[in-house]
Design an enzyme around this catalytic site. Sequence first.
Site, PDB file in Angstrom:
ATOM      1  N   HIS A 182     -20.715  88.330   7.071  1.00 24.26           N
ATOM      2  CA  HIS A 182     -20.579  89.508   7.923  1.00 24.26           C
ATOM      3  C   HIS A 182     -20.571  89.012   9.358  1.00 24.26           C
ATOM      4  CE1 HIS A 182     -21.094  93.795   8.995  1.00 24.26           C
ATOM      5  NE2 HIS A 182     -21.570  93.253  10.094  1.00 24.26           N
ATOM      6  N   CYS A 183     -19.500  89.263  10.073  1.00 30.63           N
ATOM      7  CA  CYS A 183     -19.385  88.751  11.430  1.00 30.63           C
ATOM      8  C   CYS A 183     -19.659  89.856  12.445  1.00 30.63           C
ATOM      9  CB  CYS A 183     -17.982  88.187  11.651  1.00 30.63           C
ATOM     10  SG  CYS A 183     -17.809  87.362  13.241  1.00 30.63           S
ATOM     11  N   PRO A 184     -20.768  89.805  13.189  1.00 26.56           N
ATOM     12  CA  PRO A 184     -21.036  90.844  14.173  1.00 26.56           C
ATOM     13  C   PRO A 184     -20.065  90.795  15.352  1.00 26.56           C
ATOM     14  CG  PRO A 184     -22.767  89.187  14.203  1.00 26.56           C
ATOM     15  CD  PRO A 184     -21.843  88.810  13.119  1.00 26.56           C
TER      16      PRO A 184
ATOM     17  N   GLY B 124     -17.352  92.744  14.186  1.00 27.34           N
ATOM     18  CA  GLY B 124     -17.755  94.095  13.808  1.00 27.34           C
ATOM     19  C   GLY B 124     -17.341  94.481  12.412  1.00 27.34           C
ATOM     20  N   ASN B 125     -17.260  93.508  11.502  1.00 28.63           N
ATOM     21  CA  ASN B 125     -16.807  93.814  10.149  1.00 28.63           C
ATOM     22  C   ASN B 125     -17.200  92.659   9.234  1.00 28.63           C
ATOM     23  OD1 ASN B 125     -15.529  95.298   8.173  1.00 28.63           O
ATOM     24  ND2 ASN B 125     -13.461  95.059   8.995  1.00 28.63           N
TER      25      ASN B 125
END
Lengths: 358, 157
Positions: free
Chosen positions: A183-185, A188-189
């Site tokens: 999950h890559c902040p 944002g997804n």
Amino acid sequence: MRECEYSQISTRSSTPMETPYKKRTPKKRKWETFPGRNKFYCDGRIMMAKQTGVFYLTLVLILVTCGLFFTFDCPYLALHLTPVIPVIGGVLFLFVLGTLLRTSFSDPGVLPRATPDEAADLERQIDVANGSTGYRPPPRTKEVVINGQTVKLKYCFTCKIFRPPRASHCSLCDNCVERFDHHCPWVGNCVGRRNYRFFYMFILSLSFLTIFIFAFVITHIILRSHRNGFLTALKDSPARYPFTAQPWLVVCFFSVWSIVGLSGFHTYLISSNQTTNEDIKGSWSSKRGKDNYNPYSYGNIFTNCCAALCGPLPPSLIDRRGFIESDAPQLAPPANGITMYGATQSQQSHMVSLYTVS
Amino acid sequence: QAEFHNLQELRHSPSLVTKVFIQRDYSEGTVCRFQTKFPSELDNRIERTLLEETVKTLNSYYAEAEKIGGQSYLEGCLACATAYIIFLCMETRYEKVLRKISSYIQEQNEKIYAPRGLLLTDPIERGMRVLEISVFEDRGSGGSSPSSTMSSGSSAR
């Protein structure tokens, strides 16, 4: 986009008596009742995670950095070196932006949750296998042999399905995602099967862009310093060109190396056909056992890369813009103790139309 | 009059008995494939070979959609070169195959499954998790399935 519509034979709405009792609710799209923790925009066309603050930060950083570069450095460089520099910079910038938006806005490969009938069927099968009668059931796993390697499939209690191999449940988005990478902040997804190639293109092009900008800012300072000397140029520049201040350059230097490092890491992952998730857990490392190997790898680097980047792009499984069919579960009279499920209106009408055909 | 319509519906429309789910077969990796094992609940509803044939054909379609080779590379590179804008006007190969699959399932339903009181649901509607087969109550006495009419004919003699 496929539009699958059953022809509904309405036998009710024709009678005038019925209409006062039947409320006309506007048809809802599936994204409005999506069970995961996602945000949808543009009537379901855009899908993101719940926390999007860091994504906006990423966008601002890229826009501000490129904005400063194009405003303060490009005019000088275009004049004194070649106008090709801003053109290449512009192309890189657009590519970075395009891949970023594509990564952030698309469905990473979310697996829709099981329907109640499916979940009940699976539960029955598990109970039969375990022979449990009221005791707490053991953790539900299934073992499958893929390419000679034994892989454990875990049961997801939230989605009520056995997760396919390489899928994982993202706790932030509360969804099971196919070929879950991480999950890559910043984006944002989640990064999964459907947007991994866009993510890789994004970090790769961003690496080139940051190196490009960094190199040409240094070039700009050096060219200016021909007149006054390098150190004076470095001191003077911040007053006229805030972008060339020393702290900024240090920040740029470190961010360049972290992005380049990340690109290198993902290049390694792609060439060995692993996900970040698998690499962190050491699922296929030889440290686990002598015979442990990656069953998904195609054997050579070239095929692995092609498969990850140029392979077919599967469609979204969640159909977020589809309309929710009005299910009116009808209780059929029970017979012989067989459990009767309420058939949905669409299934019944479909069945009727097929019966009349045959 | 509303109630009369309901009863008419129940009398003429078949009622759902149960749903049988054919799960995914992951023995070949993450590629989409359904198990060819015949579910025991359908023993006296359909011949084994017919269902196996349907599942095998579906599996071959999915394999075709997910195949990596010359054509998929070309499509992928072309898409990347046009920044994926080309997909706004063109359909991906996967989507083309999915349309073929849904028309195949509809054809199978009309020819084979509906006469036996069964209904296949396209796996894409179930997130590619299962192949759902809805089992409706057997109207064999009504003469809709050929096997039951033959048996009733032979018992009369």
